[in-house]
Design an enzyme around this catalytic site. Structure first.
Site, short mmCIF file in Angstrom:
data_model
loop_
_atom_site.label_atom_id
_atom_site.label_comp_id
_atom_site.label_asym_id
_atom_site.label_seq_id
_atom_site.Cartn_x
_atom_site.Cartn_y
_atom_site.Cartn_z
N HIS A 251 0.68 -1.42 -0.04
CA HIS A 251 0.00 0.08 0.16
C HIS A 251 0.94 1.20 0.01
CE1 HIS A 251 -0.20 0.93 4.62
NE2 HIS A 251 0.77 0.46 4.27
N ASP A 252 2.17 1.24 0.28
CA ASP A 252 3.06 2.40 0.02
C ASP A 252 3.35 2.74 -1.36
OD1 ASP A 252 3.17 2.48 2.95
OD2 ASP A 252 4.84 0.84 2.99
N GLU A 280 -3.24 -7.02 3.69
CA GLU A 280 -3.21 -5.55 3.68
C GLU A 280 -5.02 -5.42 3.62
OE1 GLU A 280 -1.64 -2.74 2.47
OE2 GLU A 280 0.33 -3.59 1.62
#
Length: 346
Positions: A251-252, A280
């Site tokens: 998610h980064d 996630e």
């Protein structure tokens, strides 16, 4: 006054009350940070708590009254003159060093470094032609470069990720232990200080673990006979293992970067029996009033403020990046956490 007009008036009144939750939205995090910093989140009479902290009882009472309202503590009358406090289900999540503590996360997200980027969120929405995050605008470096250059912040960040890992990994172990059946070697990609992998190896002792992260991160990770700490760059290459584990890593990054990471993971696992285990959030945009969904949307805003290109993803978006990375099938397993477990196979 007709029924319709009464309904409108009632709605307007509720809206006027609700807007104050936005006007004073910062107060919750500020008071909880104060409680964590005081360090005395233990059940005891107010007078004893004030003595232990060497503070003004009336000010402490106001802090405790606020936390009682939000169910962090429960107020009890010990006798006619003495008020005490007992723990609630929320209390252990804020006690430093506790097994379920999120105190380190509170200290991270309430730090000046973390809060400053939020003042530039509108600039990020309006910008065109670049992907400089509000974090970089506020702090002069992107998140990863800043952490590398500032050991104190790096420790704050890794401690926060570690406390989240304890809760999420436990939920994963309890919710879908079968995910680790047959996995003899496991590489935790972006494993930070090794908290998640340590818990997994303890729960599944047949697993040999590799904690893989940037060199300055694994340099301070705990050492263990069953875990090897390896420094490197996940965009360049990833050590081989039966399965790759990624928790709160993808998610980064944007889709293109996620696909690069996932392709490296695919190269690192066996073609016949290997898999990638992703932990996630999976956003469900159509579910209104869902508390977990609301947390997912707030996390997505955090990604916009803190990272250059990161975002939370819907099931459709996860399907896209996995297919583009060469995975032929995947399944999603919900756990008792904000995140879900995604198993992807070559």
């Amino acid at each position: 006054m007709g029924d319709m007009e009464v309904t409108i008036k009632e709605g307007e009144a509720r809206a006027e009350i609700e807007i104050w939750s936005y006007v004073l939205g910062y107060v919750k995090i500020a008071v909880v940070k104060c409680a964590v910093e005081l360090g005395y989140l233990t059940p005891m009479p107010l007078s004893e708590l004030a003595t232990a902290l060497r503070c003004e009882p009336s000010r402490l009472h106001r802090i405790m009254r606020f936390m009682v309202h939000y169910r962090i503590f429960k107020q009890e009358h010990i006798n006619h003159h003495t008020v005490g406090f007992s723990l609630t289900l929320l209390s252990p999540l804020l006690i430093k060093g506790g097994e379920k503590s999120m105190a380190a996360f509170i200290l991270l997200v309430s730090s000046r470094t973390w809060l400053a980027p939020w003042h530039s969120l509108s600039v990020r929405v309006l910008e065109t032609g670049n992907n400089i995050s509000p974090f970089e605008v506020a702090n002069g470096k992107d998140l990863w470069s800043y952490a590398e250059a500032n050991p104190d912040f790096s420790e704050l960040f890794n401690n926060a990720m570690g406390c989240d890992a304890r809760l999420t990994v436990q939920a994963t172990i309890e919710g879908c232990p079968e995910v680790f059946d047959g996995v003899e070697s496991l590489i935790d990609v972006g494993g930070g200080n090794g908290t998640a992998l340590s818990l997994l190896v303890k729960a599944f002792p047949w697993i040999q673990g590799i904690n893989f992260d940037l060199p300055h991160v694994v340099a301070v990770a705990a050492k263990s006979d069953s875990i090897e700490n390896v420094g490197g760059d996940m965009f360049m290459s990833i050590p081989n293992a039966d399965a790759a584990f990624l928790m709160w890593v993808l998610h980064d990054w944007d889709d293109e970067e996620c696909i690069k990471i996932l392709k490296k993971c695919r190269e690192a696992i066996p073609e016949d029996k290997g898999k990638v285990i992703i932990v996630e959030a999976v956003l469900e945009e159509d579910k209104e009033g869902d508390e977990l969904g609301a947390v997912g949307l707030m996390l997505d805003m955090a990604m916009m403020a803190i990272t250059n290109k990161g975002k939370e993803r819907t099931l459709k978006e996860w399907s896209y990046v996995l297919q583009q990375s060469g995975f032929t099938r995947f399944n999603v397993k919900p756990i008792r956490a904000v995140k879900s477990v995604i198993e992807a196979y070559p």
